[in-house]
Design a protein around this motif. Structure first.
Motif, mmCIF file in Angstrom:
data_model
loop_
_atom_site.group_PDB
_atom_site.id
_atom_site.type_symbol
_atom_site.label_atom_id
_atom_site.label_comp_id
_atom_site.label_asym_id
_atom_site.label_seq_id
_atom_site.Cartn_x
_atom_site.Cartn_y
_atom_site.Cartn_z
ATOM 1 N N HIS A 90 -47.761 -38.968 22.122
ATOM 2 C CA HIS A 90 -48.120 -39.675 23.346
ATOM 3 C C HIS A 90 -47.663 -38.903 24.582
ATOM 4 O O HIS A 90 -48.355 -38.857 25.589
ATOM 5 N N LEU A 91 -46.478 -38.291 24.492
ATOM 6 C CA LEU A 91 -45.977 -37.515 25.628
ATOM 7 C C LEU A 91 -46.863 -36.306 25.890
ATOM 8 O O LEU A 91 -47.198 -35.999 27.035
ATOM 9 N N ILE A 92 -47.264 -35.647 24.806
ATOM 10 C CA ILE A 92 -48.111 -34.459 24.979
ATOM 11 C C ILE A 92 -49.501 -34.872 25.492
ATOM 12 O O ILE A 92 -50.109 -34.146 26.283
ATOM 13 N N ASP A 93 -49.971 -36.045 25.091
ATOM 14 C CA ASP A 93 -51.226 -36.562 25.662
ATOM 15 C C ASP A 93 -51.111 -36.712 27.179
ATOM 16 O O ASP A 93 -52.056 -36.410 27.910
ATOM 17 N N LEU A 94 -49.958 -37.185 27.643
ATOM 18 C CA LEU A 94 -49.751 -37.341 29.089
ATOM 19 C C LEU A 94 -49.762 -35.974 29.777
ATOM 20 O O LEU A 94 -50.362 -35.804 30.836
ATOM 21 N N VAL A 95 -49.090 -35.001 29.143
ATOM 22 C CA VAL A 95 -49.034 -33.648 29.713
ATOM 23 C C VAL A 95 -50.440 -33.066 29.767
ATOM 24 O O VAL A 95 -50.888 -32.580 30.814
ATOM 25 N N GLU A 96 -51.136 -33.146 28.632
ATOM 26 C CA GLU A 96 -52.488 -32.561 28.581
ATOM 27 C C GLU A 96 -53.472 -33.355 29.443
ATOM 28 O O GLU A 96 -54.474 -32.810 29.897
ATOM 29 N N GLY A 97 -53.179 -34.621 29.668
ATOM 30 C CA GLY A 97 -54.016 -35.451 30.518
ATOM 31 C C GLY A 97 -53.788 -35.192 32.008
ATOM 32 O O GLY A 97 -54.448 -35.790 32.855
ATOM 33 N N GLY A 98 -52.829 -34.317 32.327
ATOM 34 C CA GLY A 98 -52.633 -33.882 33.716
ATOM 35 C C GLY A 98 -51.890 -34.875 34.601
ATOM 36 O O GLY A 98 -52.003 -34.801 35.822
ATOM 37 N N VAL A 99 -51.123 -35.792 34.004
ATOM 38 C CA VAL A 99 -50.443 -36.784 34.850
ATOM 39 C C VAL A 99 -48.934 -36.542 34.941
ATOM 40 O O VAL A 99 -48.189 -37.393 35.407
ATOM 41 N N THR A 100 -48.486 -35.363 34.480
ATOM 42 C CA THR A 100 -47.041 -35.071 34.528
ATOM 43 C C THR A 100 -46.793 -33.818 35.362
ATOM 44 O O THR A 100 -47.721 -33.121 35.739
ATOM 45 N N GLN A 101 -45.530 -33.552 35.636
ATOM 46 C CA GLN A 101 -45.147 -32.291 36.262
ATOM 47 C C GLN A 101 -43.889 -31.771 35.583
ATOM 48 O O GLN A 101 -43.154 -32.519 34.942
ATOM 49 N N SER A 102 -43.667 -30.472 35.717
ATOM 50 C CA SER A 102 -42.501 -29.849 35.084
ATOM 51 C C SER A 102 -41.256 -30.055 35.927
ATOM 52 O O SER A 102 -41.328 -30.133 37.143
ATOM 53 N N VAL A 103 -40.126 -30.111 35.220
ATOM 54 C CA VAL A 103 -38.840 -30.306 35.881
ATOM 55 C C VAL A 103 -37.862 -29.272 35.341
ATOM 56 O O VAL A 103 -37.763 -29.095 34.133
ATOM 57 N N GLN A 104 -37.192 -28.565 36.222
ATOM 58 C CA GLN A 104 -36.128 -27.658 35.798
ATOM 59 C C GLN A 104 -34.802 -28.308 36.173
ATOM 60 O O GLN A 104 -34.575 -28.574 37.342
ATOM 61 N N SER A 105 -33.992 -28.567 35.172
ATOM 62 C CA SER A 105 -32.707 -29.214 35.431
ATOM 63 C C SER A 105 -31.694 -28.731 34.414
ATOM 64 O O SER A 105 -31.899 -28.877 33.207
ATOM 65 N N ALA A 106 -30.619 -28.143 34.912
ATOM 66 C CA ALA A 106 -29.579 -27.636 34.021
ATOM 67 C C ALA A 106 -28.980 -28.766 33.198
ATOM 68 O O ALA A 106 -28.677 -28.595 32.013
ATOM 69 N N ALA A 107 -28.844 -29.943 33.808
ATOM 70 C CA ALA A 107 -28.254 -31.077 33.091
ATOM 71 C C ALA A 107 -29.136 -31.489 31.914
ATOM 72 O O ALA A 107 -28.638 -31.774 30.812
ATOM 73 N N LEU A 108 -30.446 -31.508 32.129
ATOM 74 C CA LEU A 108 -31.352 -31.892 31.052
ATOM 75 C C LEU A 108 -31.374 -30.818 29.970
ATOM 76 O O LEU A 108 -31.391 -31.117 28.774
#
Ligand SMILES: [Fe+2]
Length: 347
Positions: A90-108
């Motif tokens: 489901h998460l990859i569907d959201l990514v491929e569906g174009g509704v997400t953005q990338s986050v760079q976070s050292a904590a994550l």
């Protein structure tokens, strides 16, 4: 005296009030909007802990179905900051569906192992659910490989929910990633031949049917064990939970581990409060939040060194998570589903 001082006092009050007015809107504006497919009761304790700590108000929107369609339809005007759901597919569907953005976070990055997040920070696992095997207690079974469930030894003794359920397609995808499609198809045929009953129902039914003598072993998720074993004494659920032993299978190849489903989240592409969404994500993988996850739904923390729920610790224990990247496993989703149909596992 009052005559002289009153104007000054009024001025001071007015000044203080203006400071307050200036300060208030800024604080009141601190918010974040979470779209979640997870049951609100499961995430509510986590969110109130976040608000208490950060002062950021969380607007929770429970989206039972069609999360991708909804966020897509809202487009640039979507109020969603963070999208939370279960299952890497489901998460990859959201990514491929174009509704997400990338986050760079050292904590994550330091809290979440690399195989349990998108390589570009597109999605992050927040908690884990192991796909384990429930076994009849008197079998005294202590170890098993997923591949063994197709062995003739278990003829007529295996229970599972539908092969096409996301929990099982994910497991079959993982098997394709480990063993290749040809061996996986053979495995599915063997599993089908070993079924004690139709592949249907839910994971708890596997425990029910083991207690009922219908099957000896079956595939199911780890957190149901917690729910069953924590049920009131005398209830059916408690009897089912107490009637099983849990085995943590691995795949046949060396260095593999137990397959996990995840709950996870992505920052929304048009997040109006992007920074707060990242703060919420970082909070969700912090030690206290990870401990809350474990308690709320008997899930495994994604972060190392966090205590398990006592029921899970006692009945299943620590997990050796399969090290294959979930992104790679998810690539075989379609192929897995096609193979499950081809062998007629759910017929
Ligand atoms: Fe479930």
């Amino acid at each position: 005296m009052t005559r002289i001082h009153r104007p000054q006092r009024a001025l001071a009050l007015a000044f203080a009030a203006s400071l307050l007015v200036a300060a208030l809107p800024a604080r009141a504006a601190e918010e974040v909007t979470l779209y979640t497919t997870r049951e609100p009761a499961l995430v509510a304790p986590l969110l109130s802990a976040f608000s208490a700590q950060s002062g950021i108000k969380v607007n929770t929107v429970f989206v039972k179905d069609g999360l991708l369609e909804r966020v897509r339809a809202e487009g640039e005007r979507s109020p969603a900051d963070l999208l939370m759901t279960v299952d890497v597919g489901h998460l990859i569907d959201l990514v491929e569906g174009g509704v997400t953005q990338s986050v760079q976070s050292a904590a994550l990055q330091s809290a979440i192992p690399a195989n349990l997040r998108g390589a570009q920070g597109e999605w992050f696992a927040l908690s884990l659910r192991a796909r384990v095997v429930y076994a009849a207690k008197d079998l005294k079974l202590t170890s098993l490989r997923y591949e063994d469930l197709a062995s003739p030894q278990w003829k007529g003794k295996v229970c599972t929910r539908a092969g096409q359920h996301p929990y099982n397609t994910a497991l079959v995808s993982a098997m394709i990633a480990h063993d290749g499609p040809a061996k996986t198809e053979q495995w599915l045929q063997g599993l089908k031949a070993n079924l004690a009953r139709k592949a249907t129902g839910g994971d708890r039914d596997v425990a029910r049917d083991i207690l009922g003598g219908i099957c000896d072993v079956g595939l199911a998720n780890s957190y149901y064990v917690g729910h069953m074993k924590a049920s009131k004494e005398g209830t059916d659920a408690r009897k089912w939970g107490d009637g099983i032993r849990v085995v943590k299978p691995t795949f046949a190849d060396k260095g593999s581990g137990t397959h996990v489903n995840i709950s996870g989240a992505s920052v929304a592409r048009h997040a109006p409060h992007r920074a707060n969404a990242v703060k919420l994500l970082e909070f969700l993988v912090s030690e206290p939040a990870q401990a809350l996850y474990a308690q709320a739904n008997y899930e495994y923390p994604v972060r190392k060194g966090v205590a398990l729920d006592p029921v899970i610790a006692q009945s299943i224990g620590p997990l050796q998570v399969d090290p294959l990247p979930l992104t790679e496993i998810a690539r075989y989703r379609q192929q897995a589903s096609t193979l499950i149909d081809k062998v007629g596992l759910d017929k």
